[in-house]
Design a protein around this motif. Sequence first.
Motif, PDB file in Angstrom:
ATOM      1  N   GLN A 187      -5.678  -2.338  -0.182  1.00 45.10           N
ATOM      2  CA  GLN A 187      -5.654  -0.904   0.059  1.00 45.10           C
ATOM      3  C   GLN A 187      -5.316  -0.650   1.533  1.00 45.10           C
ATOM      4  OE1 GLN A 187      -5.969   1.120  -2.579  1.00 45.10           O
ATOM      5  NE2 GLN A 187      -6.312  -0.700  -3.849  1.00 45.10           N
ATOM      6  N   ARG A 219     -11.200   5.775   0.305  1.00 46.24           N
ATOM      7  CA  ARG A 219     -10.259   6.124  -0.753  1.00 46.24           C
ATOM      8  C   ARG A 219      -9.943   7.618  -0.763  1.00 46.24           C
ATOM      9  NH1 ARG A 219      -8.820   2.656  -4.672  1.00 46.24           N
ATOM     10  NH2 ARG A 219      -9.866   0.645  -4.730  1.00 46.24           N
ATOM     11  N   THR A 232       0.804  -1.222   0.000  1.00 43.04           N
ATOM     12  CA  THR A 232       0.000   0.000   0.000  1.00 43.04           C
ATOM     13  C   THR A 232       0.833   1.267   0.000  1.00 43.04           C
ATOM     14  OG1 THR A 232      -0.121   0.045   2.424  1.00 43.04           O
ATOM     15  CG2 THR A 232      -1.866  -1.160   1.258  1.00 43.04           C
ATOM     16  N   GLU A 262      -7.004   7.644   3.414  1.00 49.12           N
ATOM     17  CA  GLU A 262      -5.921   6.771   2.972  1.00 49.12           C
ATOM     18  C   GLU A 262      -4.630   7.099   3.717  1.00 49.12           C
ATOM     19  OE1 GLU A 262      -5.677   4.226   1.027  1.00 49.12           O
ATOM     20  OE2 GLU A 262      -7.661   4.129   0.130  1.00 49.12           O
TER      21      GLU A 262
END
Length: 393
Positions: A254, A168, A36, A173
């Motif tokens: 992710q 996202r 990630t 993030e």
Amino acid sequence: MAVLITVTLVIVVALVFDFTNGFHDTANAMATSVATGALKPRQAVLISAVLNLVGAFISTAVASTISNGIIREGPGGIEITPTMIFAGLCGAVLWNLATWYLGLPSSSTHALFGGLIGAAIIGAGFNSVDFGVVLSKIVVPAVVSPFVAGAVALLATYAAYRITKNARAKGSEAGFRHGQTISASLVSLAHGTNDAQKTMGVITLTLIAAKYQASGSGVQLWVILACGLAIGAGTYVGGWRIMKTVGKNITDVQSPQGFAAETSSAATILISSHLGFALSTTQVTSGSVIGAGLGKRLAVVHWNVVGRIATGWVVTLPAAALVGGVAAFIASTSTVGLIIVAVLLAAGGVTFYALARRKPITSADVAAPEPALAGVGAGPGSSGSTSVEGTVA
């Protein structure tokens, strides 16, 4: 003198196993953080190496399971010789190297136990193994732990996306990537509390078998230090082949998923270490990654890869037991037999290393894409894409 030479050889091979365990299982702790972009590859393995060393000093409950558990030794038990232990380690080391070359996150734990069990059965019969302990503290945790870790990771991933509503988004993030630094570090610490102890237990068992240490006694300080340094050094080498499988090929990880998977893995392993269960870090982390993939809506889990990994889990213990048993049969014949096994082990190690050099996988193959490319799918026209990226696109 012959006993001392054999014990020394066992300790050396045990530390070699610990070293292979380090680079074999680095992926377990750091694969998702590297995938990630939360950590750079070299930064990740350095943190993991240091925390593996620290974790080795926290507890010795798992080491006691090995040195006083699965093998019946001491008064009233079967006499396990250092030669048998050496043979068992050979099976574990060769299986670790084979699965590392294949990029298969198999269990170093079960490779070790399989090798020891096979060698003990050939050398001293079925009564030398306490199958009750094997069932309760090895087999049952091996079956249950991936599902437990996977379920926790699934729920944690679902909750993370629900709470942030849009994981996202740039802020979310970034927050999860920072959190991964902590969660990945916890997995490394947990790995040290569990995996480093297994080699401690093997060395302690050897010292007891050779009458250099009293039966039922604990792990000596120099053994803890040596095993911690060996697994830390192996970790720093970096297991890029397996890291690529865990971080990129199971699912498209992710940051929220990586954080959930690492946190779930760390909690499961630390609890098991406290209880003395010799858990497989590989199985726990792989289960967590699968659960994290299932916890995200529309995420893709590549079940063909999961199937290969699961097959490796099933085959590991009997395969290592077979190699350990054959090694014990040869090594127990004479000193020449012991030397033959040592030479074959070295030749096997060199062979796998040479094969890996022909198809190298480096840190660049496991690192996250540059920010400018993040989120870009690997469409039909992209080159060098993995099956994960192609499927997600």
